[in-house]
Structures are given as structure tokens and as C-alpha cells.
Design a protein around this motif. Structure first.
Motif, PDB file in Angstrom:
ATOM      1  N   LEU A 358       0.811  -1.224   0.000  1.00  0.00           N
ATOM      2  CA  LEU A 358       0.000   0.000   0.000  1.00  0.00           C
ATOM      3  C   LEU A 358       0.843   1.273   0.000  1.00  0.00           C
ATOM      4  N   LEU A 359       2.088   1.177   0.442  1.00  0.00           N
ATOM      5  CA  LEU A 359       2.933   2.378   0.460  1.00  0.00           C
ATOM      6  C   LEU A 359       3.728   2.533  -0.837  1.00  0.00           C
ATOM      7  N   GLU A 360       3.395   1.716  -1.819  1.00  0.00           N
ATOM      8  CA  GLU A 360       4.146   1.777  -3.067  1.00  0.00           C
ATOM      9  C   GLU A 360       3.647   2.872  -4.002  1.00  0.00           C
ATOM     10  N   SER A 361       2.370   3.215  -3.908  1.00  0.00           N
ATOM     11  CA  SER A 361       1.877   4.263  -4.803  1.00  0.00           C
ATOM     12  C   SER A 361       0.822   5.100  -4.098  1.00  0.00           C
ATOM     13  N   GLY A 362       0.843   6.377  -4.433  1.00  0.00           N
ATOM     14  CA  GLY A 362      -0.089   7.305  -3.816  1.00  0.00           C
ATOM     15  C   GLY A 362       0.296   8.728  -4.182  1.00  0.00           C
ATOM     16  N   THR A 363      -0.282   9.664  -3.440  1.00  0.00           N
ATOM     17  CA  THR A 363      -0.074  11.074  -3.748  1.00  0.00           C
ATOM     18  C   THR A 363       0.501  11.780  -2.535  1.00  0.00           C
ATOM     19  N   LEU A 364       1.451  12.659  -2.796  1.00  0.00           N
ATOM     20  CA  LEU A 364       2.033  13.475  -1.736  1.00  0.00           C
ATOM     21  C   LEU A 364       1.392  14.858  -1.731  1.00  0.00           C
ATOM     22  N   PHE A 365       1.236  15.389  -0.546  1.00  0.00           N
ATOM     23  CA  PHE A 365       0.741  16.749  -0.348  1.00  0.00           C
ATOM     24  C   PHE A 365       1.701  17.449   0.617  1.00  0.00           C
ATOM     25  N   ALA A 366       1.784  18.775   0.516  1.00  0.00           N
ATOM     26  CA  ALA A 366       2.542  19.555   1.497  1.00  0.00           C
ATOM     27  C   ALA A 366       1.590  20.573   2.110  1.00  0.00           C
TER      28      ALA A 366
END
Ligand code: FEO
Ligand code: CA
Ligand code: CA
Ligand code: CA
Length: 615
Positions: A358-366
């Protein structure tokens, strides 16, 4: 008189008042409420003081060379730097302090983030070994720095992660030697590069032309754990190990942003291992600075660098599950004027299902914080950052967040999520450059919002609540839970917020974790001179805060020279494990064994004498 005034305050806008105090304590004390931030009503509190949820008596600050815990509690050492994990390993030698071979089979140095895992009733402790203190670690030879290939081998083995089974026998916790779970992960352990940066040109090297496999993890600071039973080690000051044999090597803007230059921080690794020489292997630094996912119960598993969670000076990784099962991870980047991040997975957690990637793909936000108690998460996309791909965003994450317009913060350290409601806290440890300089990328660091003091020496803890209680929401409301300071010395903003008193004051909050009861445990990594602006604060310490009342009480004082960092509870919650990092630093002590012994970083266990759970 000031403390009387503070104590007499009533509840209804306490958090607004904390923020106001941070902006101008004098204005607040003079009755000016115009500066009160609008978030007060969103964070109602009962009156300060009198919380019976804080079940222990406060501990006075001190400068002793030992651990002091609240009356009615006891502590013991569980594991020390240099203890062998296997019976064929050499016992710690206080003269040589071991060599590479012994250190590879022994508990690492400078303990930091840690988690306990249950293996069918057995307790497996995974703990980061952030770095080594060369003067103590090498000892005897009169060297202040690693100098030989043998030293480098030993130094690399002092770093990484120690995974050890521990057991409580006759009331005392200790390492179970030869446990099948025991494992040392070092700066040479083979790892897999996963996620958007896997295979990208910037992570390919001569030794790994596909850009999929790298060696080792080092300077792992805070930790994290997943609901599917894995451990997260978070790479922080990875830059300080790279150097250049060519003094004229070009330092790119990206290298400069991450602090990578011609000289390392004294570790000397490039002298014995050329992958740390940036003039020969310029992509190697792009393969560090990630969160590393480790299966603590499978010693043969290959750790995975999770590039989807971004590359920066990671502190810890705090996971929460959104209502739809997506995994939300909060991440701090600990450098002056760097950012606070949120990762949202593409996939969804299913209990008992296949969750391992599950930590292989996703979206980052700041995070962008506005004055007045509102904020929003800025999605980092090629469109918002001007970068060519998600891979570039995951490798040059700092520049991506700068381009998106995130708020420069006062060194985000640990993040902790309240288990009882959608509310998240982050230590902003200090920032001497606030209001005076830019960050490394040239972004301004104005005074304001959750960073309310110029040349911030004491730090603060910000907290936010996602709109609608939904961690996937774009917007949030924020406030300051505490603004650290010294009310015995200052009467201005450096006195701190009203919940800071001469009895509980501290500086530089760092480690944070919630217990099961919703109390916030706060660890410090600050100025322990006990002098000047820090007079009366003593050694580094651990406190407990009550989010309901704002009250904070000191629970533990560490030994001289240490940082108190990393904490975890035993499965039965009756033992609280705490990291004592670099005790005796600066030649000031001999913890834990006293006398003239070698000071050794260690994990201690704290228990209540009445046998009740400790959180
Ligand atoms: Fe390793 Fe930011 O502390
Ligand atoms: Ca830290
Ligand atoms: Ca720190
Ligand atoms: Ca430290």
C-alpha cells in the motif's frame, strides 16, 4: 504574578489564547484579544490544571546522571549499544568498544524511533540506530572521527536498525539472544527501491544500472508502524555521509537543497566505500532520504525503500486509515524552513487482505498554513510543481513543495495522531533562522502562523483537525497546543503559552506519541545547559500533555547529555520503552552503568509499581 494570572484563566477560548500568547504574550496579558486567532472556538478546552487523567506526580527538572521517573514508577535498562544479539557474538569490550565484526552482531548505537511487534506472544523490538557518536563509539584510540576502513565498517554497523526479541523474566526485560527474530540492518544491508522513483534515471548507478536495488539505511530517526504489521524506519540526515574526492565537483541546486557537498560530517565513509563519493557516483545520494518498510518478523525479508513517501530529512511516519481504507501518512522534514507532508495511498487497506504494498503508490501533499487557524494540503503533481513526473517529485520532494507554495516550518519533527478523534500533532522543535533567513531553497521564513516567533529557540507543537474529521480532506483547522518557553526568565513570547509553567517548562519538543488513553507523550531534544534562557529546565525529558485540558506534566528526566527519543508500549501496556540517546555527550556522564564506565545509548523500560498499565 504572571503565573497567577495564567492559572486564573477560564476555559472558553484557551487555545485562541495560546496562539495569542505566542504572538504577543504582553498584549494578551494586557487584555488585548484582538490578536486571538479564530481557531479557539474549534478547539474547546476545559480549564487548565486539575486533570485527573494525568495520573502521576510531576518530576522536578534536574541535572543528574541518571533517569528520574515519577514517584510510584520504576525503570530498568533493556538493551545497550554493543550488546551481542547472538551467543557467538563478542561481549562489549569497554576498552576497544568492539570492531566491525562484533558490531555487526550487536545492538546498534544512538537509539531513536522504536516499535514493539507481537510474534505469537513473543515481543520483538525494532529500534532505529540513528548514528554514532564517534568520540565514544571508537573510544580509546584518541580519534574523534572514523579514519580507517575498519572504523568505517564498524561505523556502518553501528547505524541502521536493531531488531531483537526481548522478554521479561523475573520482572526484568532483556534481549533474548539467538532468537530467530534477531536481526541487524546496517548501512550495507541489501534493499529494494520501490514506488515512483524505482528505475528512474536519477537513481541508476554503475552498480545498479536498473535503479532498483541499493545498499543500506542510515541516520534513521523516528519510526512508524503499519496496520499490516511492518516497521517504518525514516532516513533523516542521510546527506552527512556523502563527500567528494574531487574538491571541484559541481554541487547542483538539488545537492545544495539537501545539504550534499564536498565534505561529509566526519563519518569518512567515502574513504572506504566509493559509493559515498559523489564525484564518482553522483546518483547515489538520490537513493537515500526515504522511508524504509521492514517486515520485523521475517529476518530474511528485503527492506523496501518507499519512494512514494518522498525524499527529504524524514522524522517519523504516522499512519491513519481514512474511512474508505486509504492509508494516510503524516511526515515531517526536519530542517529549518522545510515542510510538513501528507501521503495518501492509491490502494485501500482491507483487514486480513493483501496490504503489503500500500505504500508503493499514492499522492504526496505539502501543508500550507494560513494565519487565523486555517490551512490546506497542496497536492504535489507535475502541474502544481512544474516537474516532469511523479518520480521527480518523489526524488526532489523539497523543490516540489517549494514550487507548490507550502509553508516553511520550524523544523517539523514527530507527528502523532490522536486515537480518539481526527486531530494530529507535530513538534516544531526550534528554528534559529525564523524571521532572519530563507530556507536552503531560498523560500522566505516569515514570522507568523504556526511559526510565531523570530529566532525561535524553544519550539512549539502545532495541531490540526481535518475538515469533517476526514483525513482525506483538503482543508484543516489548526492551533498551537503549546508554545515552549521559559516563564521564569522571560515575560514576552519566550515565556511560552499559558500551559507552560516554571514547574513543567522544557525546550525543543521532538518525539511525540499518543497512548491508548489519548494522552500525548512529549520527548525533548533541546538545550540542556540549564543556564541562561534554559535555566531551570535541566536535562532532556519526557512529559505528558492532556489534549482535553492543555495541561502538561513532566514524567521523566533523562541522564546528563542525552536526548530522550523513541517510545513504545509492551503488548500488555504495562511497560513503556523509552530511548536514551547519546547519554554522557560532551564527556558529561556515564549512564547507564555509572562510575567511570563508557556511556551507552540504551532502551529503558518504565513500569508502574502498582502493576497497572502505563498508558
Ligand atoms: Fe533525528 Fe529530527 O531528529
Ligand atoms: Ca528527532
Ligand atoms: Ca531533534
Ligand atoms: Ca538525536
Amino acid at each position: 504574578m504572571i503565573s497567577v494570572t495564567r492559572r486564573s484563566r477560564t476555559c472558553e477560548t484557551e487555545f485562541g489564547r495560546l496562539a495569542a500568547a505566542a504572538i504577543s504574550r504582553r498584549d494578551f496579558l494586557g487584555g488585548s484579544v484582538a490578536l486571538i486567532a479564530g481557531a479557539g472556538a474549534l478547539f474547546p478546552l476545559s480549564a487548565l490544571g486539575g486533570s485527573d487523567r494525568l495520573w502521576f506526580d510531576g518530576v522536578a527538572a534536574n541535572r543528574l546522571d541518571t533517569v528520574t521517573v515519577s514517584a510510584g514508577c520504576s525503570w530498568q535498562v533493556v538493551a545497550r549499544w554493543g550488546e551481542p544479539l547472538w551467543s557467538d557474538g563478542a561481549e562489549f569490550d569497554p576498552v576497544t568498544r568492539g570492531d566491525g565484526e562484533s558490531q555487526e552482531r550487536a545492538f546498534g548505537d544512538n537509539v531513536d524511533g522504536m516499535e514493539i511487534f507481537d510474534a505469537g506472544g513473543r515481543s520483538v523490538l525494532a529500534v532505529n540506530n540513528e548514528y554514532v557518536n564517534a568520540g565514544v563509539f571508537f573510544g580509546g584510540a584518541g580519534r574523534g572521527e572514523a579514519a580507517t576502513a575498519a572504523d568505517v565498517r564498524k561505523g556502518k554497523a553501528g547505524h541502521g536498525v536493531s531488531i531483537v526479541e526481548i522478554a521479561r523474566r523475573e520482572g526484568r526485560w532483556s534481549i533474548v539472544k539467538d532468537s530467530p527474530y534477531n536481526r541487524r540492518i546496517t548501512a550495507d544491508t541489501p534493499m529494494e527501491i520501490t514506488g515512483p522513483a524505482r528505475g528512474h534515471a536519477w537513481v541508476r548507478t554503475e552498480a545498479d544500472p536498473a535503479g532498483v536495488a541499493c545498499l543500506g539505511t542510515w541516520n534513521d530517526c523516528g519510526s512508524g508502524r503499519t496496520p499490516w504489521g511492518t516497521y517504518l524506519a525514516c532516513e533523516e540526515n542521510f546527506n552527512g555521509y556523502f563527500s567528494s574526492s574531487d574538491p571541484n565537483v559541481e554541487i547542483s541546486a538539488a545537492f545544495a537543497r539537501y545539504g550534499i557537498g564536498v565534505r561529509d560530517w566526519g563519518h569518512g565513509w567515502a574513504t572506504a566505500d566509493e559509493r559515498f563519493d559523489i564525484s564518482r557516483h553522483p546518483h547515489e545520494p538520490n537513493r537515500a532520504g526515504y522511508v524504509v518498510e521492514i517486515d520485523p518478523l521475517d529476518p530474511s525479508s528485503t527492506p523496501k525503500k518507499r519512494t512514494a513517501l518522498g525524499r527529504f530529512k524524514h522524522e517519523n511516519a504516522e499512519l491513519v486509515l481514512a474511512g474508505d481504507g486509504r492509508v494516510v501518512v503524516y511526515l515531517g522534514d526536519d530542517e529549518r524552513g522545510e515542510f510538513l507532508y501528507r501521503f495518501v495511498s492509491d490502494g485501500r487497506y482491507v483487514e486480513g487482505g493483501e496490504n503489503s504494498d500500500l505504500l508503493e503508490s499514492g499522492t504526496l501533499f505539502a501543508a500550507r498554513f494560513a494565519d487565523g487557524g486555517r490551512g490546506e494540503w497542496l497536492e504535489l503533481t507535475p502541474e502544481s510543481t512544474g516537474m516532469a513526473s511523479r518520480a521527480e517529485i518523489c526524488i526532489h520532494t523539497r523543490m516540489a513543495a517549494s514550487a507548490a507554495g507550502a509553508t516553511t516550518m520550524d523544523r517539523p519533527e514527530w507527528v502523532a495522531a490522536n486515537p480518539h478523534r481526527a486531530e494530529v500533532y507535530c513538534s516544531l522543535t526550534n528554528n534559529q533562522d525564523r524571521g532572519r533567513k530563507t530556507n536552503r531553497g531560498g523560500d522566505p521564513m516569515p514570522v507568523g502562523g504556526p511559526n510565531p516567533r523570530a529566532a525561535n529557540r524553544y519550539g512549539q507543537i502545532v495541531r490540526w483537525r481535518p475538515d469533517g474529521g476526514d483525513p482525506l480532506a483538503r482543508g484543516f483547522s489548526w492551533d498551537l497546543f503549546v508554545v515552549a518557553g521559559n516563564p521564569a526568565v522571560h515575560t514576552d513570547a519566550d515565556a511560552g503559552s499559558p500551559n507552560v509553567t516554571p514547574d513543567n517548562m522544557f525546550n525543543s519538543p521532538d518525539g511525540l506519541a499518543f497512548d491508548r488513553n489519548g494522552l500525548l507523550w512529549i520527548q525533548t531534544d533541546g538545550d540542556d545547559s540549564d543556564a541562561g534562557g534554559f535555566a531551570g529546565q535541566g536535562n532532556n525529558q519526557m512529559l505528558v500533555g492532556d489534549p482535553e485540558t492543555g495541561e502538561i506534566r513532566r514524567f521523566l528526566v533523562g541522564p546528563r547529555g542525552c536526548e530522550v527519543t523513541g517510545l513504545a508500549w509492551s503488548g500488555d501496556r504495562r511497560s513503556l520503552f523509552v530511548g536514551i540517546q547519546h547519554p554522557g555527550a560532551g564527556g558529561r556522564g556515564h549512564f547507564p552503568d555509572g562510575g567511570s564506565s563508557v556511556p551507552r545509548s540504551c532502551v529503558i523500560a518504565v513500569t508502574r509499581d502498582d502493576g497497572l498499565p502505563i498508558g
